[in-house]
Motif scaffolding. Structure first.
Motif, PDB file in Angstrom:
ATOM      1  N   TRP A  53       0.832  -1.200   0.000  1.00 25.10           N
ATOM      2  CA  TRP A  53       0.000   0.000   0.000  1.00 25.10           C
ATOM      3  C   TRP A  53       0.874   1.260   0.000  1.00 25.10           C
ATOM      4  N   GLN A  56       2.034   2.321  -3.339  1.00 30.89           N
ATOM      5  CA  GLN A  56       1.019   2.915  -4.203  1.00 30.89           C
ATOM      6  C   GLN A  56       0.764   4.392  -3.886  1.00 30.89           C
ATOM      7  N   GLN A  57       1.391   4.885  -2.835  1.00 31.99           N
ATOM      8  CA  GLN A  57       1.148   6.254  -2.386  1.00 31.99           C
ATOM      9  C   GLN A  57       2.137   7.230  -3.023  1.00 31.99           C
ATOM     10  N   LYS A  58       1.859   8.489  -2.782  1.00 33.20           N
ATOM     11  CA  LYS A  58       2.749   9.549  -3.250  1.00 33.20           C
ATOM     12  C   LYS A  58       3.269  10.310  -2.040  1.00 33.20           C
ATOM     13  N   LEU A  61       3.422   9.745   2.412  1.00 36.45           N
ATOM     14  CA  LEU A  61       2.762   8.498   2.813  1.00 36.45           C
ATOM     15  C   LEU A  61       3.600   7.268   2.500  1.00 36.45           C
ATOM     16  N   ARG A  62       4.511   7.381   1.565  1.00 36.48           N
ATOM     17  CA  ARG A  62       5.354   6.227   1.225  1.00 36.48           C
ATOM     18  C   ARG A  62       6.164   5.767   2.421  1.00 36.48           C
ATOM     19  N   ALA A 107      -5.944   0.457  -4.740  1.00 36.57           N
ATOM     20  CA  ALA A 107      -4.877   1.466  -4.738  1.00 36.57           C
ATOM     21  C   ALA A 107      -5.391   2.795  -4.177  1.00 36.57           C
ATOM     22  N   ARG A 109      -5.813   6.127  -2.271  1.00 39.29           N
ATOM     23  CA  ARG A 109      -4.909   7.193  -1.814  1.00 39.29           C
ATOM     24  C   ARG A 109      -5.717   8.172  -0.965  1.00 39.29           C
ATOM     25  N   VAL A 112      -3.771  12.021   4.179  1.00 35.29           N
ATOM     26  CA  VAL A 112      -2.699  11.541   5.046  1.00 35.29           C
ATOM     27  C   VAL A 112      -3.220  11.155   6.429  1.00 35.29           C
ATOM     28  N   ALA A 115      -5.196   7.848   6.358  1.00 32.21           N
ATOM     29  CA  ALA A 115      -4.316   6.697   6.092  1.00 32.21           C
ATOM     30  C   ALA A 115      -3.474   6.352   7.319  1.00 32.21           C
ATOM     31  N   TYR A 159       7.082  -3.282  -0.288  1.00 34.59           N
ATOM     32  CA  TYR A 159       7.345  -2.027  -1.001  1.00 34.59           C
ATOM     33  C   TYR A 159       8.274  -2.264  -2.189  1.00 34.59           C
TER      34      TYR A 159
END
Length: 191
Positions: A53, A56-58, A61-62, A107, A109, A112, A115, A159
């Motif tokens: 997951w 899949q973030q930007k 959040l990664r 996916a 998103r 923040v 999540a 990841y």
């Protein structure tokens, strides 16, 4: 090929643990902590899903998802060490496998805060379970170090596996999420 070499090298680090398959070798609890997330399907799938997951973030959040999971899992572990027993804990853990699998499969998103809050809640349940399963006479610190290392490795594996795939293979990551969600349903049926 480099990624496969690195993953294989990391896996080799776990091979010596096989020699300790018989009780009485690890009074510290480090190997028990290390093996706990790796031997329970519920923990294994949830922790891999966090890594998937996160991939899949930007932006922030990664890293925020895995870091939040590990930090809150430690808090939950401490509460478990202290004897906190949450009703329906196994149901909560199975639900986390289902939910994380669904999040990966679509996916999602989210903002923040949402999540991080979801990740923290799931991590707390897993942490309490780890804490409650502290082996007798084991050091809570070395046990916690073991489960933090294993969890971090599983996040990194999820990841790295997702990021190593070409963009055209993104459906494979979503499929992995669907399979994890299906396993979550199966776990819930048995919980």
């Amino acid at each position: 090929m480099r990624l496969l070499t690195k993953l294989f090298s990391a896996a080799v680090l776990f091979v010596p643990a096989v020699a300790f398959a018989h009780p009485g070798h690890d009074a510290s609890g480090a190997l028990a902590g290390l093996s706990h997330p790796l031997t329970g399907l519920d923990h294994l799938l949830a922790m891999l899903a966090v890594g998937l997951w996160a991939s899949q973030q930007k932006g922030n959040l990664r890293w925020a998802l895995p870091v939040t999971f590990v930090a809150m899992m430690l808090v939950g572990g401490w509460l478990g060490f202290e004897g906190l027993n949450i009703p329906y804990l196994e149901t909560g853990i199975a639900t986390s496998v289902l939910a994380l699998g669904l999040l990966v499969s679509v996916a999602l998103r989210p903002p923040v805060g949402l999540a991080v809050a979801m990740t923290a809640l799931f991590a707390m349940a897993h942490g309490v379970a780890h804490g409650l399963e502290l082996p007798t006479q084991a050091s809570p610190w070395s046990y916690a170090t073991g489960f933090v290392c294993a969890t971090s490795a599983l996040h990194a594996l999820g990841y790295a596996a997702a990021r190593a795939l070409p963009q055209a293979a993104a459906p494979l990551v979503r499929l992995a999420g669907m399979l994890s969600a299906a396993a979550g349903v199966w776990l819930l049926a048995g919980a």
